[in-house]
Design a protein around this motif. Structure first.
Motif, mmCIF file in Angstrom:
data_model
loop_
_atom_site.group_PDB
_atom_site.id
_atom_site.type_symbol
_atom_site.label_atom_id
_atom_site.label_comp_id
_atom_site.label_asym_id
_atom_site.label_seq_id
_atom_site.Cartn_x
_atom_site.Cartn_y
_atom_site.Cartn_z
ATOM 1 N N UNK A 108 8.006 47.710 -42.276
ATOM 2 C CA UNK A 108 7.942 46.822 -40.861
ATOM 3 C C UNK A 108 8.530 45.285 -41.088
ATOM 4 N N UNK A 109 8.154 44.627 -42.277
ATOM 5 C CA UNK A 109 9.260 43.270 -42.355
ATOM 6 C C UNK A 109 10.557 43.202 -42.309
ATOM 7 N N UNK A 110 10.879 44.393 -42.936
ATOM 8 C CA UNK A 110 12.664 44.795 -42.955
ATOM 9 C C UNK A 110 12.885 45.238 -41.659
ATOM 10 N N UNK A 111 12.374 45.717 -40.753
ATOM 11 C CA UNK A 111 12.746 46.094 -39.359
ATOM 12 C C UNK A 111 12.609 45.086 -38.269
ATOM 13 N N UNK A 112 11.803 43.808 -38.790
ATOM 14 C CA UNK A 112 11.602 42.884 -37.602
ATOM 15 C C UNK A 112 12.624 41.779 -37.738
ATOM 16 N N UNK A 113 13.182 41.817 -36.359
ATOM 17 C CA UNK A 113 14.379 40.766 -36.095
ATOM 18 C C UNK A 113 13.709 39.446 -36.034
ATOM 19 N N UNK A 114 14.597 38.569 -36.463
ATOM 20 C CA UNK A 114 14.273 37.343 -36.461
ATOM 21 C C UNK A 114 14.579 36.650 -34.961
ATOM 22 N N UNK A 115 14.260 35.721 -34.679
ATOM 23 C CA UNK A 115 14.337 35.227 -33.433
ATOM 24 C C UNK A 115 15.704 34.535 -33.269
ATOM 25 N N UNK A 116 16.524 34.358 -32.540
ATOM 26 C CA UNK A 116 17.969 33.849 -32.460
ATOM 27 C C UNK A 116 17.880 32.480 -32.562
ATOM 28 N N UNK A 117 16.763 31.716 -32.411
ATOM 29 C CA UNK A 117 16.959 30.136 -32.953
ATOM 30 C C UNK A 117 16.396 29.851 -34.273
ATOM 31 N N UNK A 118 16.528 30.881 -35.073
ATOM 32 C CA UNK A 118 16.138 30.583 -36.506
ATOM 33 C C UNK A 118 17.386 30.266 -37.298
ATOM 34 N N UNK A 119 17.521 29.079 -37.916
ATOM 35 C CA UNK A 119 18.847 29.055 -38.659
ATOM 36 C C UNK A 119 18.640 29.516 -40.218
ATOM 37 N N UNK A 120 17.746 29.315 -40.836
ATOM 38 C CA UNK A 120 17.325 29.909 -42.102
ATOM 39 C C UNK A 120 16.165 30.886 -42.090
ATOM 40 N N UNK A 121 16.358 32.173 -42.417
ATOM 41 C CA UNK A 121 15.450 33.134 -42.527
ATOM 42 C C UNK A 121 14.181 32.706 -43.425
ATOM 43 N N UNK A 122 14.420 32.251 -44.499
ATOM 44 C CA UNK A 122 13.530 31.973 -45.545
ATOM 45 C C UNK A 122 12.747 30.868 -44.719
ATOM 46 N N UNK A 123 12.942 30.038 -43.845
ATOM 47 C CA UNK A 123 11.924 29.354 -43.189
ATOM 48 C C UNK A 123 10.988 29.885 -42.127
ATOM 49 N N UNK A 124 11.501 31.043 -41.881
ATOM 50 C CA UNK A 124 10.534 31.845 -40.775
ATOM 51 C C UNK A 124 9.623 32.634 -41.528
ATOM 52 N N UNK A 125 10.001 33.557 -42.548
ATOM 53 C CA UNK A 125 9.354 34.564 -43.089
ATOM 54 C C UNK A 125 7.838 34.344 -43.631
ATOM 55 N N UNK A 126 7.563 32.843 -43.788
ATOM 56 C CA UNK A 126 6.195 32.406 -44.177
ATOM 57 C C UNK A 126 5.475 31.728 -42.856
ATOM 58 N N UNK A 127 5.958 32.254 -41.714
ATOM 59 C CA UNK A 127 5.231 31.566 -40.677
ATOM 60 C C UNK A 127 4.145 32.574 -39.967
#
Length: 118
Positions: free
Chosen positions: A21-40
């Motif tokens: 699931x985490x690998x298949x979850x797409x990040x939002x378009x407004x995310x510049x750095x994936x690392x800043x999103x994964x722990x939210x």
């Protein structure tokens, strides 16, 4: 995992849904750095939705796996509910889960250990 039958039909299922699931979850378009999103909290909510989507597919994935096994002439050793249980399993090693699934589907290759290679 994907199974391809001799008739060209295929079935596909994900193993270890909690890992996939985490690998298949797409990040939002407004995310510049994936690392800043994964722990939210938003990331964990999105992963939960992806996991629920994967889980909803399990009954049809299990039916497809059993149909594949039957078309291959395997004598499935398990019911659809057992195949669903395996597809929802959180086994540590996907390799063990893969073998367990093939065994439950009656695959003769899974039941025959191979000789170790030198």
């Amino acid at each position: 995992m994907t199974g391809l039958g001799t008739d060209g039909r295929r079935w596909q299922a994900w193993l270890n849904l909690h890992v996939a699931a985490p690998f298949l979850t797409e990040e939002p378009e407004d995310v510049d750095e994936v690392i800043s999103w994964v722990d939210t909290p938003e990331f964990y909510e999105a992963v939960g939705r992806t996991r629920a989507e994967l889980d909803a597919q399990v009954p049809s994935d299990a039916a497809g796996a059993l149909a594949w096994a039957a078309a291959a002439g395997f004598a499935a050793a398990a019911s659809q509910s057992r195949i669903e249980e395996l597809l929802r399993s959180e086994e540590t090693f996907v390799e063990e889960l893969f073998d367990d699934l093939l065994d439950a589907l009656g695959s003769p290759a899974a039941a025959t250990p191979t000789a170790p290679q030198p």
